[in-house]
Design an enzyme around this catalytic site. Structure first.
Site, PDB file in Angstrom:
ATOM      1  N   GLY A   1       0.833  -1.213   0.000  1.00  0.00           N
ATOM      2  CA  GLY A   1       0.000   0.000   0.000  1.00  0.00           C
ATOM      3  C   GLY A   1       0.860   1.253   0.000  1.00  0.00           C
TER       4      GLY A   1
ATOM      5  N   GLY B   1      -0.426   4.814  -0.906  1.00  0.00           N
ATOM      6  CA  GLY B   1      -1.538   5.383  -0.137  1.00  0.00           C
ATOM      7  C   GLY B   1      -1.120   6.610   0.660  1.00  0.00           C
ATOM      8  N   GLN B   2      -2.059   7.101   1.469  1.00  0.00           N
ATOM      9  CA  GLN B   2      -1.825   8.359   2.203  1.00  0.00           C
ATOM     10  C   GLN B   2      -0.591   8.262   3.101  1.00  0.00           C
ATOM     11  OE1 GLN B   2      -4.439   9.317   5.447  1.00  0.00           O
ATOM     12  NE2 GLN B   2      -3.907  11.487   5.413  1.00  0.00           N
TER      13      GLN B   2
ATOM     14  N   ASP C   1       2.518  -1.843  -4.477  1.00  0.00           N
ATOM     15  CA  ASP C   1       1.107  -1.449  -4.456  1.00  0.00           C
ATOM     16  C   ASP C   1       0.423  -2.196  -5.598  1.00  0.00           C
ATOM     17  OD1 ASP C   1      -0.216   1.426  -3.024  1.00  0.00           O
ATOM     18  OD2 ASP C   1      -1.426   0.129  -4.301  1.00  0.00           O
ATOM     19  N   ILE C   2      -0.880  -2.126  -5.604  1.00  0.00           N
ATOM     20  CA  ILE C   2      -1.611  -2.875  -6.626  1.00  0.00           C
ATOM     21  C   ILE C   2      -1.389  -2.281  -8.025  1.00  0.00           C
ATOM     22  CG2 ILE C   2      -3.805  -1.631  -6.361  1.00  0.00           C
ATOM     23  CD1 ILE C   2      -4.955  -4.682  -6.220  1.00  0.00           C
ATOM     24  N   ARG C   3      -1.083  -0.949  -8.045  1.00  0.00           N
ATOM     25  CA  ARG C   3      -0.768  -0.293  -9.323  1.00  0.00           C
ATOM     26  C   ARG C   3       0.516   0.523  -9.188  1.00  0.00           C
ATOM     27  NH1 ARG C   3      -6.084  -0.739  -9.897  1.00  0.00           N
ATOM     28  NH2 ARG C   3      -6.542   0.725  -8.239  1.00  0.00           N
TER      29      ARG C   3
ATOM     30  N   TYR D   1     -14.517  -2.388   8.471  1.00  0.00           N
ATOM     31  CA  TYR D   1     -13.109  -2.002   8.643  1.00  0.00           C
ATOM     32  C   TYR D   1     -12.682  -2.226  10.103  1.00  0.00           C
ATOM     33  CZ  TYR D   1      -9.242   1.449   9.003  1.00  0.00           C
ATOM     34  OH  TYR D   1      -8.053   2.099   9.224  1.00  0.00           O
TER      35      TYR D   1
ATOM     36  N   LYS E   1     -10.015  -4.840  11.739  1.00  0.00           N
ATOM     37  CA  LYS E   1      -8.860  -4.393  12.538  1.00  0.00           C
ATOM     38  C   LYS E   1      -8.826  -5.103  13.893  1.00  0.00           C
ATOM     39  CE  LYS E   1      -6.837  -1.512   9.695  1.00  0.00           C
ATOM     40  NZ  LYS E   1      -5.579  -1.923   9.066  1.00  0.00           N
TER      41      LYS E   1
ATOM     42  N   ILE F   1      -5.332  10.723  10.178  1.00  0.00           N
ATOM     43  CA  ILE F   1      -3.996  11.268   9.882  1.00  0.00           C
ATOM     44  C   ILE F   1      -4.128  12.441   8.903  1.00  0.00           C
ATOM     45  CG2 ILE F   1      -1.671  10.743   9.036  1.00  0.00           C
ATOM     46  CD1 ILE F   1      -2.414   9.099  11.508  1.00  0.00           C
TER      47      ILE F   1
HETATM   48  C1  AKB Z   1     -10.618   6.083   8.509  1.00  0.00           C
HETATM   49  O1  AKB Z   1     -11.206   7.163   8.676  1.00  0.00           O
HETATM   50  O2  AKB Z   1     -11.168   5.058   8.100  1.00  0.00           O
HETATM   51  C2  AKB Z   1      -9.147   6.014   8.884  1.00  0.00           C
HETATM   52  C3  AKB Z   1      -8.958   5.531  10.276  1.00  0.00           C
HETATM   53  C4  AKB Z   1      -9.277   6.402  11.429  1.00  0.00           C
HETATM   54  O3  AKB Z   1      -8.529   4.432  10.467  1.00  0.00           O
HETATM   55  N1  AKB Z   1      -8.539   7.282   8.694  1.00  0.00           N
END
Ligand code: AKB
Length: 317
Positions: free
Chosen positions: A10, A13-14, A36-38, A140, A144, A170
């Site tokens: 990744g 990414g950001q 990364d994937i691309r 998500y 996690k 972030i």
């Molecule tokens: C999101 O908003 O999904 C992320 C996080 C807080 O893990 N930035």
């Protein structure tokens, strides 16, 4: 330190964009393999295309480059995950599982980014403790929580040196976030510098834990470079920078750009934000490996505006 070879998933990414740059500065350009994937389009860095769903390809790259550490940043974030929960679960879980298995096989150190999304509506929202109810309300967050537990399992059962923090939102000028609930806190600065009115997808008083990119990168590297015996938590560490509401960012930006305005049009992301903490107790990170953040909202605002002004001026001239 110089002998490490580091693979980052990744990497476009950001966080990956900024982390790989810092890793190259510290360890040398040839010691950091971005994946990364691309392709990022940057031909000046060591890069390989990699879909983390393919463990065999991962193993080939580890052998080819003699990898000793992996920063596994590839994941689907909170808001995007809700659009397609099964897909998000598969990528987040199978991806991590592949990383943990190769880490076990090749004796690698691993960084796994967890998130404040592990918490849910049953968790105390102010100064959320390290050990709290983990009943997330997004796929998500569920991935996690499961990921944290798998990390701890692989450490206890197989001795895998896996380390993790629960990132807050972030904020950085170097890269754009994608698919998160905290993304507004980056987009708002871009609108302000471009002279636009910002339409916020959260309520003005929706308080969330946030962190400046510089602090996030430093925390990540301090944890990864800490002596193993100091890393006492092998699920994931609570990590705090600062916390604020959209209305507070608007007021802070207005100190620099008085004419800046925001409107509010909360969408499904407001419900996600409402299930997350407002602030985090990161006492264990401070005690175990000396964590201390440096950036509050005034410092973040001044630095974001200065860098983005420079960026937009350079792009129009
Ligand atoms: C999101 O908003 O999904 C992320 C996080 C807080 O893990 N930035």
């Amino acid at each position: 330190m110089e002998t490490e070879t580091i693979l980052v998933t990744g990497a476009n990414g950001q966080i990956g964009t900024v982390l790989t740059e810092e890793l190259r500065r510290r360890y040398g350009a040839s010691a950091v393999l971005s994946t990364d994937i691309r392709h990022s389009g940057n031909n000046n860095i060591l890069f390989e295309e990699l879909d983390v769903m393919y463990k065999d390809r991962l193993a080939v790259l580890i052998k080819k480059y003699g990898v000793s550490q992996i920063y596994h940043l590839a994941a689907i974030l909170s808001a995007k995950g809700e659009q397609n929960p099964k897909w998000a679960w598969e990528i987040n879980m199978a991806g991590l599982f592949n990383i943990l298995e190769v880490a076990r096989e090749f004796n690698l150190r691993v960084f796994f980014p967890s998130s404040i999304a592990v918490f849910g509506g049953m968790t105390p929202r102010v100064n959320t403790p390290q050990y709290a109810v983990l009943q997330p309300e997004t796929v998500y967050g569920i991935s996690k929580v499961a990921g944290e537990n798998w990390c701890q399992y692989f450490h206890q059962k197989y001795g895998v040196d896996v380390r993790s923090v629960r990132y807050p939102g972030i904020i950085g000028y170097q890269s754009l976030p994608g698919g998160g609930t905290t993304d507004y806190a980056v987009e708002i600065f871009h609108s302000a510098v471009k002279g636009e009115t910002f339409e916020c997808f959260l309520e003005p008083d929706s308080r969330l834990p946030m962190m400046y990119m510089a602090d996030a990168i430093r925390a990540t590297l301090e944890l990864m470079e800490a002596p193993g015996e100091d890393v006492k938590i092998r699920s994931s560490y609570n990590l705090a920078g600062t916390n604020f509401t959209p209305a507070e960012v608007v007021r802070e930006i207005q100190k620099h750009i008085p004419e800046f305005k925001a409107t509010y049009k909360p969408d499904f992301r407001q419900q996600i934000a409402a299930s997350w903490p407002e602030s985090i107790d990161d006492g264990h990170a401070r005690e175990d490996w000396g964590w201390a953040p440096e950036f509050g909202l005034p410092e973040i605002t001044a630095d974001m505006l200065a860098h983005l002004r420079e960026y937009y001026q350079a792009t129009i001239s």
